[in-house]
Design an enzyme around this catalytic site. Structure first.
Site, PDB file in Angstrom:
ATOM      1  N   HIS A  61       0.930   1.288 -10.213  1.00  0.00           N
ATOM      2  CA  HIS A  61       2.003   0.349  -9.886  1.00  0.00           C
ATOM      3  C   HIS A  61       1.561  -1.066 -10.237  1.00  0.00           C
ATOM      4  CE1 HIS A  61       5.376  -0.831  -6.865  1.00  0.00           C
ATOM      5  NE2 HIS A  61       5.152  -1.808  -7.718  1.00  0.00           N
ATOM      6  N   GLU A 113       4.576  -7.025 -13.623  1.00  0.00           N
ATOM      7  CA  GLU A 113       3.357  -6.977 -12.811  1.00  0.00           C
ATOM      8  C   GLU A 113       2.376  -8.072 -13.214  1.00  0.00           C
ATOM      9  OE1 GLU A 113       2.547  -5.076 -10.096  1.00  0.00           O
ATOM     10  OE2 GLU A 113       4.692  -4.637 -10.172  1.00  0.00           O
ATOM     11  N   HIS A 117       1.471 -10.629 -10.314  1.00  0.00           N
ATOM     12  CA  HIS A 117       0.123 -10.520  -9.752  1.00  0.00           C
ATOM     13  C   HIS A 117      -0.987 -10.836 -10.755  1.00  0.00           C
ATOM     14  CE1 HIS A 117       1.639  -8.658  -6.073  1.00  0.00           C
ATOM     15  NE2 HIS A 117       2.368  -7.844  -6.819  1.00  0.00           N
TER      16      HIS A 117
END
Length: 238
Positions: A61, A113, A117
Protein backbone atom coordinates in the site's frame (compact mmCIF):
# COMPACT_ATOMS: atom_id res chain seq x y z
CA UNK A 1 13.76 -22.73 18.77
CA UNK A 2 12.12 -22.58 15.34
CA UNK A 3 10.84 -19.05 16.06
CA UNK A 4 14.37 -17.92 16.95
CA UNK A 5 15.67 -19.42 13.70
CA UNK A 6 12.98 -17.67 11.67
CA UNK A 7 13.72 -14.33 13.34
CA UNK A 8 17.41 -14.78 12.48
CA UNK A 9 16.60 -15.51 8.83
CA UNK A 10 14.31 -12.48 8.65
CA UNK A 11 16.97 -10.21 10.17
CA UNK A 12 19.44 -11.37 7.52
CA UNK A 13 16.82 -10.62 4.85
CA UNK A 14 16.22 -7.24 6.43
CA UNK A 15 19.92 -6.38 6.17
CA UNK A 16 19.76 -6.83 2.41
CA UNK A 17 17.75 -3.65 1.95
CA UNK A 18 19.03 -1.71 4.98
CA UNK A 19 20.67 1.57 4.06
CA UNK A 20 22.58 1.39 7.35
CA UNK A 21 24.65 4.23 8.73
CA UNK A 22 24.12 6.02 12.00
CA UNK A 23 20.79 7.41 13.09
CA UNK A 24 20.43 11.02 11.99
CA UNK A 25 19.25 13.32 14.75
CA UNK A 26 18.54 16.02 12.17
CA UNK A 27 16.13 13.74 10.33
CA UNK A 28 12.58 14.14 11.69
CA UNK A 29 11.43 10.58 11.07
CA UNK A 30 12.29 7.88 13.59
CA UNK A 31 10.94 4.84 11.75
CA UNK A 32 9.32 3.58 8.57
CA UNK A 33 6.16 1.52 8.26
CA UNK A 34 5.55 -0.74 5.30
CA UNK A 35 1.79 -0.82 4.86
CA UNK A 36 0.69 -4.08 3.28
CA UNK A 37 -2.75 -4.51 1.80
CA UNK A 38 -4.82 -7.70 1.77
CA UNK A 39 -6.57 -7.56 -1.63
CA UNK A 40 -9.57 -9.72 -0.70
CA UNK A 41 -10.21 -7.58 2.37
CA UNK A 42 -9.91 -4.34 0.42
CA UNK A 43 -12.27 -5.60 -2.26
CA UNK A 44 -14.86 -6.79 0.23
CA UNK A 45 -15.30 -3.28 1.65
CA UNK A 46 -14.81 -1.29 -1.57
CA UNK A 47 -17.25 -1.37 -4.45
CA UNK A 48 -14.74 0.02 -6.95
CA UNK A 49 -12.49 -3.02 -6.79
CA UNK A 50 -10.35 -4.31 -9.64
CA UNK A 51 -10.89 -8.04 -9.29
CA UNK A 52 -8.08 -8.83 -11.75
CA UNK A 53 -5.55 -7.96 -9.08
CA UNK A 54 -6.87 -10.26 -6.37
CA UNK A 55 -4.02 -12.40 -5.10
CA UNK A 56 -3.51 -14.64 -2.09
CA UNK A 57 -0.67 -12.42 -0.96
CA UNK A 58 -0.23 -9.05 0.66
CA UNK A 59 0.62 -6.26 -1.75
CA UNK A 60 2.20 -2.90 -0.98
CA UNK A 61 0.00 0.00 0.00
CA UNK A 62 2.81 2.39 0.88
CA UNK A 63 6.00 3.12 2.82
CA UNK A 64 5.34 5.68 5.54
CA UNK A 65 7.87 7.66 7.60
CA UNK A 66 6.82 8.21 11.23
CA UNK A 67 8.18 10.62 13.81
CA UNK A 68 9.14 9.58 17.34
CA UNK A 69 5.63 10.35 18.57
CA UNK A 70 4.14 7.85 16.14
CA UNK A 71 2.69 10.39 13.71
CA UNK A 72 2.99 9.59 9.99
CA UNK A 73 4.52 12.08 7.59
CA UNK A 74 2.06 13.61 5.14
CA UNK A 75 2.34 15.79 2.04
CA UNK A 76 5.83 17.20 2.42
CA UNK A 77 7.44 19.42 -0.18
CA UNK A 78 9.70 17.64 -2.65
CA UNK A 79 10.17 16.44 -6.18
CA UNK A 80 7.27 15.41 -8.38
CA UNK A 81 6.72 11.75 -9.17
CA UNK A 82 8.61 10.53 -12.23
CA UNK A 83 7.67 7.12 -13.61
CA UNK A 84 11.22 6.81 -14.96
CA UNK A 85 12.35 6.41 -11.36
CA UNK A 86 10.89 2.88 -11.37
CA UNK A 87 11.62 1.98 -15.00
CA UNK A 88 14.34 -0.54 -14.09
CA UNK A 89 11.92 -2.57 -11.97
CA UNK A 90 8.58 -1.64 -13.48
CA UNK A 91 7.33 -5.22 -13.87
CA UNK A 92 7.97 -5.93 -10.20
CA UNK A 93 6.14 -2.74 -9.24
CA UNK A 94 3.04 -3.85 -11.12
CA UNK A 95 3.11 -7.22 -9.35
CA UNK A 96 3.99 -6.10 -5.82
CA UNK A 97 2.39 -2.65 -5.71
CA UNK A 98 -0.80 -2.78 -7.78
CA UNK A 99 -3.82 -0.54 -7.41
CA UNK A 100 -6.90 -2.49 -6.45
CA UNK A 101 -9.30 0.28 -7.47
CA UNK A 102 -11.01 0.14 -10.85
CA UNK A 103 -10.65 3.89 -11.37
CA UNK A 104 -6.97 4.12 -10.38
CA UNK A 105 -4.13 2.87 -12.55
CA UNK A 106 -1.03 1.46 -10.88
CA UNK A 107 1.08 4.47 -11.86
CA UNK A 108 -1.51 6.84 -10.43
CA UNK A 109 -1.42 4.89 -7.17
CA UNK A 110 2.37 5.13 -6.97
CA UNK A 111 2.24 8.83 -7.71
CA UNK A 112 -0.32 9.33 -4.95
CA UNK A 113 1.77 7.43 -2.39
CA UNK A 114 4.93 9.32 -3.36
CA UNK A 115 3.16 12.65 -3.03
CA UNK A 116 1.46 11.75 0.25
CA UNK A 117 4.31 9.95 2.03
CA UNK A 118 7.35 9.32 -0.14
CA UNK A 119 8.48 12.90 -0.55
CA UNK A 120 8.75 13.19 3.22
CA UNK A 121 11.54 10.59 3.17
CA UNK A 122 13.49 12.28 0.39
CA UNK A 123 16.32 13.50 2.62
CA UNK A 124 17.15 9.86 3.27
CA UNK A 125 15.61 8.01 0.33
CA UNK A 126 15.52 9.50 -3.12
CA UNK A 127 12.61 8.54 -5.32
CA UNK A 128 14.09 5.41 -6.89
CA UNK A 129 15.47 4.29 -3.52
CA UNK A 130 12.09 4.83 -1.88
CA UNK A 131 10.33 2.43 -4.24
CA UNK A 132 13.20 -0.07 -4.30
CA UNK A 133 13.24 -0.10 -0.51
CA UNK A 134 9.51 -0.81 -0.28
CA UNK A 135 9.88 -3.74 -2.70
CA UNK A 136 12.86 -5.17 -0.81
CA UNK A 137 11.15 -4.64 2.54
CA UNK A 138 8.16 -6.68 1.38
CA UNK A 139 10.43 -9.53 0.28
CA UNK A 140 12.18 -9.68 3.68
CA UNK A 141 9.33 -11.71 5.18
CA UNK A 142 6.13 -13.53 4.23
CA UNK A 143 3.16 -12.40 6.31
CA UNK A 144 0.84 -15.12 4.99
CA UNK A 145 3.43 -17.79 5.75
CA UNK A 146 4.04 -16.46 9.26
CA UNK A 147 0.31 -16.39 10.00
CA UNK A 148 -0.16 -19.90 8.60
CA UNK A 149 2.50 -21.21 10.98
CA UNK A 150 0.43 -19.86 13.87
CA UNK A 151 -2.81 -21.43 12.64
CA UNK A 152 -4.22 -18.27 11.05
CA UNK A 153 -5.44 -18.68 7.49
CA UNK A 154 -7.23 -16.43 4.96
CA UNK A 155 -10.27 -18.68 4.87
CA UNK A 156 -12.99 -16.29 6.04
CA UNK A 157 -12.61 -17.35 9.67
CA UNK A 158 -12.82 -14.86 12.53
CA UNK A 159 -9.76 -13.99 14.60
CA UNK A 160 -9.15 -11.63 17.46
CA UNK A 161 -7.00 -8.67 16.32
CA UNK A 162 -4.58 -9.31 19.18
CA UNK A 163 -4.12 -12.91 18.03
CA UNK A 164 -3.02 -11.74 14.58
CA UNK A 165 -0.63 -9.19 16.04
CA UNK A 166 0.89 -11.67 18.48
CA UNK A 167 1.40 -14.20 15.68
CA UNK A 168 3.43 -11.72 13.65
CA UNK A 169 5.30 -10.45 16.71
CA UNK A 170 6.44 -14.00 17.47
CA UNK A 171 8.34 -14.10 14.19
CA UNK A 172 9.44 -10.49 13.72
CA UNK A 173 10.09 -9.75 17.40
CA UNK A 174 8.16 -6.50 16.95
CA UNK A 175 4.51 -5.53 17.18
CA UNK A 176 2.75 -4.78 13.87
CA UNK A 177 -0.35 -2.67 13.46
CA UNK A 178 -3.44 -4.00 11.74
CA UNK A 179 -6.28 -2.12 10.14
CA UNK A 180 -9.79 -3.30 9.45
CA UNK A 181 -13.01 -1.89 8.06
CA UNK A 182 -16.67 -2.80 8.55
CA UNK A 183 -18.36 -4.48 5.63
CA UNK A 184 -22.04 -4.15 4.75
CA UNK A 185 -22.87 -6.82 7.35
CA UNK A 186 -21.10 -4.80 10.08
CA UNK A 187 -18.31 -7.38 10.28
CA UNK A 188 -14.76 -6.20 10.76
CA UNK A 189 -12.65 -7.23 7.77
CA UNK A 190 -8.85 -7.09 7.77
CA UNK A 191 -7.57 -4.80 5.02
CA UNK A 192 -4.01 -3.76 5.95
CA UNK A 193 -1.05 -4.65 8.16
CA UNK A 194 1.80 -2.29 9.03
CA UNK A 195 5.29 -3.64 9.76
CA UNK A 196 7.88 -1.16 11.02
CA UNK A 197 11.66 -0.75 11.00
CA UNK A 198 13.96 1.76 12.65
CA UNK A 199 15.31 4.79 10.79
CA UNK A 200 18.26 2.89 9.30
CA UNK A 201 16.16 -0.21 8.51
CA UNK A 202 18.51 -2.43 10.50
CA UNK A 203 15.86 -3.98 12.75
CA UNK A 204 12.13 -4.33 13.16
CA UNK A 205 10.51 -2.12 15.79
CA UNK A 206 7.07 -1.88 17.34
CA UNK A 207 4.69 0.06 15.14
CA UNK A 208 2.73 3.03 16.44
CA UNK A 209 -0.56 1.52 17.49
CA UNK A 210 -4.09 2.65 18.03
CA UNK A 211 -5.14 1.15 21.36
CA UNK A 212 -8.65 0.73 20.02
CA UNK A 213 -7.46 -1.89 17.56
CA UNK A 214 -5.95 -3.94 20.39
CA UNK A 215 -8.92 -3.78 22.67
CA UNK A 216 -11.85 -4.98 20.63
CA UNK A 217 -12.01 -7.68 23.29
CA UNK A 218 -15.44 -8.82 22.25
CA UNK A 219 -14.90 -8.20 18.56
CA UNK A 220 -13.37 -10.32 15.86
CA UNK A 221 -11.82 -9.49 12.54
CA UNK A 222 -12.32 -11.70 9.51
CA UNK A 223 -9.49 -12.58 7.16
CA UNK A 224 -11.20 -13.09 3.79
CA UNK A 225 -10.03 -15.69 1.33
CA UNK A 226 -9.36 -14.89 -2.29
CA UNK A 227 -12.81 -14.32 -3.73
CA UNK A 228 -13.92 -15.95 -6.96
CA UNK A 229 -15.11 -13.94 -9.91
CA UNK A 230 -16.04 -14.67 -13.49
CA UNK A 231 -13.27 -13.70 -15.88
CA UNK A 232 -15.06 -11.74 -18.65
CA UNK A 233 -12.44 -12.85 -21.17
CA UNK A 234 -13.11 -16.56 -20.73
CA UNK A 235 -16.32 -16.62 -18.65
CA UNK A 236 -14.51 -18.96 -16.28
CA UNK A 237 -14.19 -18.64 -12.53
CA UNK A 238 -10.91 -17.17 -11.29
Amino acid sequence: MRAIYIISVIIVSLSIFSWGGNARSDYPWAMFALRLQWPAGFCEVNNACDTKSLLNTFTIHGLYPYNAKGTPALYCDGTAFDVNSVSDFLAEMHLAWPSHETNTEDIQFWEHEWKKHGRCSEALLKQTDYFRTALAFRKAFDIVGLLNQEGIYPNNDLYRPKMIKEAIKKHLNAVPEIDFTKNENSEYVLTDINVCVNQQATRFVDCPTDDATDDYRLKFVRLPSKMKFADPRTNSII
